[in-house]
Design a protein around this motif. Structure first.
Motif, short mmCIF file in Angstrom:
data_model
loop_
_atom_site.label_atom_id
_atom_site.label_comp_id
_atom_site.label_asym_id
_atom_site.label_seq_id
_atom_site.Cartn_x
_atom_site.Cartn_y
_atom_site.Cartn_z
N VAL A 225 0.85 -1.19 0.00
CA VAL A 225 0.00 0.00 0.00
C VAL A 225 0.88 1.24 0.00
O VAL A 225 1.98 1.24 0.57
CB VAL A 225 -0.96 0.02 1.21
CG1 VAL A 225 -2.05 -1.03 1.06
CG2 VAL A 225 -0.23 -0.17 2.53
N VAL B 14 1.61 4.69 1.37
CA VAL B 14 1.24 5.34 2.63
C VAL B 14 2.16 6.51 2.97
O VAL B 14 3.29 6.60 2.48
CB VAL B 14 1.25 4.34 3.81
CG1 VAL B 14 0.15 3.30 3.66
CG2 VAL B 14 2.60 3.65 3.96
N GLU C 81 1.32 -4.27 3.21
CA GLU C 81 0.10 -3.97 3.96
C GLU C 81 0.11 -4.59 5.36
O GLU C 81 -0.26 -3.91 6.32
CB GLU C 81 -1.13 -4.41 3.15
CG GLU C 81 -2.45 -3.97 3.76
CD GLU C 81 -2.94 -4.86 4.90
OE1 GLU C 81 -3.65 -4.34 5.80
OE2 GLU C 81 -2.60 -6.06 4.92
N ILE D 163 -2.05 2.01 10.12
CA ILE D 163 -3.18 2.55 9.35
C ILE D 163 -4.42 2.58 10.25
O ILE D 163 -5.11 3.60 10.34
CB ILE D 163 -3.43 1.71 8.08
CG1 ILE D 163 -2.24 1.84 7.12
CG2 ILE D 163 -4.74 2.12 7.41
CD1 ILE D 163 -2.22 0.80 6.01
N VAL E 178 -3.45 5.71 3.77
CA VAL E 178 -3.32 4.99 2.51
C VAL E 178 -3.87 5.86 1.39
O VAL E 178 -4.95 6.43 1.53
CB VAL E 178 -4.09 3.65 2.53
CG1 VAL E 178 -4.00 2.95 1.18
CG2 VAL E 178 -3.59 2.76 3.64
N GLU F 278 -2.26 -0.30 -8.06
CA GLU F 278 -1.59 -0.84 -6.87
C GLU F 278 -0.27 -1.49 -7.27
O GLU F 278 -0.04 -1.86 -8.42
CB GLU F 278 -2.48 -1.85 -6.16
CG GLU F 278 -2.71 -3.14 -6.91
CD GLU F 278 -3.59 -4.09 -6.16
OE1 GLU F 278 -3.38 -5.30 -6.29
OE2 GLU F 278 -4.49 -3.65 -5.43
#
Length: 174
Positions: A76, A78, A149, A156, A163, A170
């Motif tokens: 992800v 971030v 992730e 998160i 995110v 992705e």
């Protein structure tokens, strides 16, 4: 791979032979961290007999190297909630990303050509030695980038990382 999972695997391995019997010394494990091309370099040079979490490319593995999938890891994109990109609407384009520092893990290759993943030409980059250092840098708002992730999940959920989706989609290691 998470340290917890790695040590669980070590425990399971050693449990296969709990008492050192008279059949000789047990297998000695030596754990080390390599990144990207550095992992392949360790295998090809005989410095390692087994590698976990190897990034595969489209080329077949070198002769004598056997590859088996253990699963896929979703990455992800971030950043810290106080990072300027955190307040912008999704999806983010490369035109915005290039204006902000990326955090990257250094390829550990010493002899082979190091790989660069998901960095834009001309982008400011803070290069760190490990994924854990990358996580720390991103939590501090020093830059942004992709993290596994599972590694980012608790941060998160706690609101320490945000995110963002990207226009390019992705990221999945190959």
């Amino acid at each position: 791979m998470s340290r917890t999972t790695l040590f669980e695997l070590c425990e399971a391995f050693y449990a296969l032979r709990p008492n050192h019997d008279d059949s000789g010394p047990g297998t000695q494990l030596r754990l080390r961290t390599e990144v990207l091309a550095g992992t392949w370099e360790a295998l090809l040079s005989g410095q390692a007999d087994l590698a976990l979490g190897v990034v595969l490319n489209t080329a077949p593995p070198p002769m004598g190297i056997e590859v088996a999938p253990l699963g896929e890891v979703l990455f992800v994109y971030v950043m810290a909630p106080h990072h300027p990109l955190a307040a912008l609407p999704d999806p983010l384009g490369d035109d915005l990303l290039i204006q902000h520092r990326a955090i990257a893990v250094a390829d550990s290759a010493r002899l082979h050509t190091p790989h660069t993943v998901n960095l834009l030409p001309g982008q400011d980059v803070l290069t760190v030695p490990t994924l854990h250092a990358k996580l720390e840098a991103q939590l501090r708002g020093l830059g942004c980038g992709f993290l596994p992730e599972p590694m980012a999940r608790a941060h998160i959920e706690a609101g320490r990382l945000v995110v963002k989706s990207l226009k390019r989609g992705e990221h999945k290691p190959q």
